[in-house]
Design a protein around this motif. Sequence first.
Motif, PDB file in Angstrom:
ATOM      1  N   ALA A  18       0.828  -1.201   0.000  1.00  0.00           N
ATOM      2  CA  ALA A  18       0.000   0.000   0.000  1.00  0.00           C
ATOM      3  C   ALA A  18       0.862   1.251   0.000  1.00  0.00           C
ATOM      4  O   ALA A  18       0.606   2.199  -0.742  1.00  0.00           O
ATOM      5  CB  ALA A  18      -0.932  -0.001   1.219  1.00  0.00           C
ATOM      6  N   ARG A  57      -4.228   3.929  -1.767  1.00  0.00           N
ATOM      7  CA  ARG A  57      -4.577   2.576  -1.350  1.00  0.00           C
ATOM      8  C   ARG A  57      -4.561   2.556   0.176  1.00  0.00           C
ATOM      9  O   ARG A  57      -3.520   2.757   0.793  1.00  0.00           O
ATOM     10  CB  ARG A  57      -3.559   1.567  -1.905  1.00  0.00           C
ATOM     11  CG  ARG A  57      -3.958   0.125  -1.703  1.00  0.00           C
ATOM     12  CD  ARG A  57      -5.118  -0.238  -2.596  1.00  0.00           C
ATOM     13  NE  ARG A  57      -5.629  -1.568  -2.298  1.00  0.00           N
ATOM     14  CZ  ARG A  57      -6.750  -2.061  -2.800  1.00  0.00           C
ATOM     15  NH1 ARG A  57      -7.458  -1.311  -3.627  1.00  0.00           N
ATOM     16  NH2 ARG A  57      -7.168  -3.260  -2.509  1.00  0.00           N
ATOM     17  N   ARG A 106      -5.389   0.914   4.048  1.00  0.00           N
ATOM     18  CA  ARG A 106      -5.641  -0.273   4.854  1.00  0.00           C
ATOM     19  C   ARG A 106      -7.074  -0.217   5.377  1.00  0.00           C
ATOM     20  O   ARG A 106      -7.669   0.854   5.501  1.00  0.00           O
ATOM     21  CB  ARG A 106      -4.649  -0.347   6.006  1.00  0.00           C
ATOM     22  CG  ARG A 106      -3.201  -0.449   5.554  1.00  0.00           C
ATOM     23  CD  ARG A 106      -2.280  -0.712   6.747  1.00  0.00           C
ATOM     24  NE  ARG A 106      -2.375   0.347   7.738  1.00  0.00           N
ATOM     25  CZ  ARG A 106      -1.707   1.481   7.668  1.00  0.00           C
ATOM     26  NH1 ARG A 106      -0.902   1.712   6.638  1.00  0.00           N
ATOM     27  NH2 ARG A 106      -1.832   2.402   8.614  1.00  0.00           N
ATOM     28  N   THR A 107      -7.629  -1.372   5.727  1.00  0.00           N
ATOM     29  CA  THR A 107      -9.033  -1.445   6.129  1.00  0.00           C
ATOM     30  C   THR A 107      -9.331  -0.535   7.311  1.00  0.00           C
ATOM     31  O   THR A 107     -10.341   0.183   7.323  1.00  0.00           O
ATOM     32  CB  THR A 107      -9.415  -2.894   6.467  1.00  0.00           C
ATOM     33  OG1 THR A 107      -9.161  -3.730   5.338  1.00  0.00           O
ATOM     34  CG2 THR A 107     -10.893  -2.984   6.825  1.00  0.00           C
ATOM     35  N   LEU A 167      -9.349   2.952   6.101  1.00  0.00           N
ATOM     36  CA  LEU A 167     -10.516   3.169   5.246  1.00  0.00           C
ATOM     37  C   LEU A 167     -11.759   3.430   6.091  1.00  0.00           C
ATOM     38  O   LEU A 167     -12.572   4.312   5.778  1.00  0.00           O
ATOM     39  CB  LEU A 167     -10.722   1.955   4.340  1.00  0.00           C
ATOM     40  CG  LEU A 167     -11.927   1.993   3.402  1.00  0.00           C
ATOM     41  CD1 LEU A 167     -11.828   3.173   2.444  1.00  0.00           C
ATOM     42  CD2 LEU A 167     -12.027   0.683   2.616  1.00  0.00           C
ATOM     43  N   TRP A 207     -15.026   2.470  -1.065  1.00  0.00           N
ATOM     44  CA  TRP A 207     -15.076   1.042  -0.753  1.00  0.00           C
ATOM     45  C   TRP A 207     -15.069   0.200  -2.027  1.00  0.00           C
ATOM     46  O   TRP A 207     -14.482  -0.884  -2.061  1.00  0.00           O
ATOM     47  CB  TRP A 207     -16.318   0.744   0.094  1.00  0.00           C
ATOM     48  CG  TRP A 207     -16.130   1.190   1.510  1.00  0.00           C
ATOM     49  CD1 TRP A 207     -16.292   2.461   2.004  1.00  0.00           C
ATOM     50  CD2 TRP A 207     -15.692   0.388   2.604  1.00  0.00           C
ATOM     51  NE1 TRP A 207     -16.002   2.500   3.333  1.00  0.00           N
ATOM     52  CE2 TRP A 207     -15.630   1.238   3.741  1.00  0.00           C
ATOM     53  CE3 TRP A 207     -15.358  -0.953   2.743  1.00  0.00           C
ATOM     54  CZ2 TRP A 207     -15.244   0.773   4.992  1.00  0.00           C
ATOM     55  CZ3 TRP A 207     -14.977  -1.421   3.991  1.00  0.00           C
ATOM     56  CH2 TRP A 207     -14.919  -0.563   5.100  1.00  0.00           C
ATOM     57  N   HIS A 241     -11.561  -0.472  -3.022  1.00  0.00           N
ATOM     58  CA  HIS A 241     -10.700  -1.220  -2.113  1.00  0.00           C
ATOM     59  C   HIS A 241     -11.136  -2.668  -1.891  1.00  0.00           C
ATOM     60  O   HIS A 241     -10.458  -3.400  -1.168  1.00  0.00           O
ATOM     61  CB  HIS A 241     -10.637  -0.510  -0.754  1.00  0.00           C
ATOM     62  CG  HIS A 241      -9.785   0.724  -0.766  1.00  0.00           C
ATOM     63  ND1 HIS A 241     -10.244   1.929  -1.252  1.00  0.00           N
ATOM     64  CD2 HIS A 241      -8.507   0.938  -0.373  1.00  0.00           C
ATOM     65  CE1 HIS A 241      -9.285   2.826  -1.150  1.00  0.00           C
ATOM     66  NE2 HIS A 241      -8.224   2.266  -0.624  1.00  0.00           N
ATOM     67  N   ARG A 265     -17.164  -6.189  -5.059  1.00  0.00           N
ATOM     68  CA  ARG A 265     -16.936  -4.759  -5.187  1.00  0.00           C
ATOM     69  C   ARG A 265     -18.224  -3.949  -5.182  1.00  0.00           C
ATOM     70  O   ARG A 265     -18.377  -2.998  -4.418  1.00  0.00           O
ATOM     71  CB  ARG A 265     -16.133  -4.504  -6.463  1.00  0.00           C
ATOM     72  CG  ARG A 265     -15.814  -3.054  -6.732  1.00  0.00           C
ATOM     73  CD  ARG A 265     -14.895  -2.939  -7.930  1.00  0.00           C
ATOM     74  NE  ARG A 265     -13.584  -3.502  -7.632  1.00  0.00           N
ATOM     75  CZ  ARG A 265     -12.662  -3.758  -8.553  1.00  0.00           C
ATOM     76  NH1 ARG A 265     -12.929  -3.519  -9.827  1.00  0.00           N
ATOM     77  NH2 ARG A 265     -11.497  -4.252  -8.202  1.00  0.00           N
TER      78      ARG A 265
END
Length: 718
Positions: free
Chosen positions: A7, A206, A208-209, A212, A245, A248, A254
């Motif tokens: 990332a 990009r 990370r969860t 995000l 979302w 990602h 998706r």
Amino acid sequence: MSLQIRADSANRLWPRSTSIFLILVGVVLSVLSFIVVINMPALPWHPARSDELQATYDAFRETGTLLIKAVHSGSYYTQVPAPGPWVSAAWDDDPGAYIVASLMSLVTHSASAYPGLGIAEALLVALPLLWLPTAVARIFKRARAGYAVVLLPPLMWLLNNGTILAGTEYGLSDSVSTTRVYALYGIAASIAFLSLSLLVLFCTFRLRTSLLIAVSCGFVVLAAIGDLSRSLSGMGIAAGVGVLWWLHVRKKWRWLAGLGAAVVAVVLTFGLQTATMTGLNAARSATTGQSMADLPNAHGTWHPLYLGLAYPQPITGQPSPLGIVWSDKFGWDKARAVDPDVVIASDKYDLIIKDLYLDQVKEHPLTVAKLYLQKFLYVVKHFGAMLAFILVGLVLALMRRAPQRRPLGAAIAVTIPTILLGLIPPVLVMPLLYYYSELTAALSILVAISLGGLVWSLTSMPAHVRASERNRLSTRALPGEPRPESPVRLSVIVPTRNGSAVLGGTLATLGAALTSRDEIIVVENGSTDDTWEMLQREQASWSGFPQLVLRQSQPGLGEALRTGVMNSRGNRVLLTADDLPFGMSDYEQFEQLPDDVVVAIGSKAHPDSRVRRSWRRSVQSRIFRFLREALLQSKVGDSQGTIWADGDWCRSLAVVSRESGLMWTTELVLAAEQQGLRVVEVPVVLSESHETGSSRFRFGDAWRSVVGFTRLAVYKDD
């Protein structure tokens, strides 16, 4: 850990210096916009609500409670009997804007709310421009797309009714909306513009969860603030969270993840807005001693919808086919005709107006539909110039089969919900400047993206499709002389201009170090002394090896190097200077390199180099390196050293090269980096004459370097 590394790698598109340059562009735009807004004449908050704002501000200073005012102070909204000295203001449709106005006025210690409003609006207009160039550059993965955003103010002047401001109609007026757009709507537009610009920026990273989720929560808060500033204004931002979302999540899930995130964000935004208003209402009830149910509630939903059927009367002066007049008094008179005891801005008033509106829709459905279509077309015509520019820029960019299409598509998708919501006020109510808040914000974002896309598209077209390139290349050709049976090992290119004082020693040094399989090509370019005559005498007396070849070229270091390279025959070429700045230390290092090295540089920036420079030379070198990193994203420490290159590769580059001056070696290094070749830097020892001598570099060269870097940045994809 590996996911985090990937990332971080995906998020790093260029050196830090380039990021600094993009931020500097943003600072210029931001400062310019701030100055423009702060120097606008004081604008009314709202023609019908200015007195109420002042009363609310005074009450806030006295009680510390937001959105209340004294009984019977202000205008018609609250002129109803109420116990106690305070009454809660009826501004539930845009409380956030009133909060901003009151707080900013308090901070500035102003007796009038307007100076505080000016600062608030100026900050909101200026802040998004700090990161907008970076966002555009990251979409197209080219810094020059972001640099192009510096042209946004004059472009907005041409496209949006003569204002250089992006994202807001604040301060504008026209023949229809003769009162300049006031802060109530300007703040709403600027909050939407700020939120959209951040959404576009985060679409290029990009995440990370965990990050995000945190970012999504931040956008929910911004969306709620937008809703508080203007009804439904933030819902488009909340829906845009779904795009983040979508970007990602894996392909299989998706669309589901994107839709689910958008729904959750919208629900949370509405919940946060409701919770905020509940808290405010509780504080207002505690101060006023009144229940919110007993207080009036602004216009409500149906009042503006009903008056919206007055079209085209406010626009053209012609009466509405439904006989409705664009006037608050008209609505009140109609409501009183139904119930003489109705209280203005009460729930009962809103229900009466609702029935009046629905009766018109039922009795004249086609006429109402035609009015809405006419208003939609009027809005499209108003933004026609912006829409045309956006269409051209986006079409050109989307036609390119490049990885940039995905972030570009995401950026467009982010703005669509806000555009759709932004159409509601001007189409259902009236197409006036005041109601273009969300549309202006979203379309300004797309104008900035289209500007970057236009620059990226036009400057990254392959060279073979440009007529100018074909004409330029048609004048160049490698010499048609047959190659010798015994190949030349090394061609040393020595450009010179007014170098008669140093050339004798240089040729003697090279002649002693090179072999019979080498050649020296001296290219004279525009000398004003006896350099050419001196070279001819030197050639006439040249009796040994290597071979000495003399050529002349047009003035310019690049012209001389290109001429020398195109006339060379060596398997390797060495580009040096007429005074051998490194002696033969660079040559000795080059000879030790593996055969598979295509390009190498005798680099003063190498940590093992022995270089003593004056402060002036050091400053020049640092500035030169910073510009090269920022504008070209070059990772090479020194592109102005001596060059060691594969002969065939270098000759092929010379045929298509553009530069004619100091930037030719930088163009060569950039070409190698663009082609993915490893550029090796070797240490050098700077000769004493260079350490103690004066620099040939002049301030005019500095300006030409900036222009050259910019030119190379434009054409680097070729």
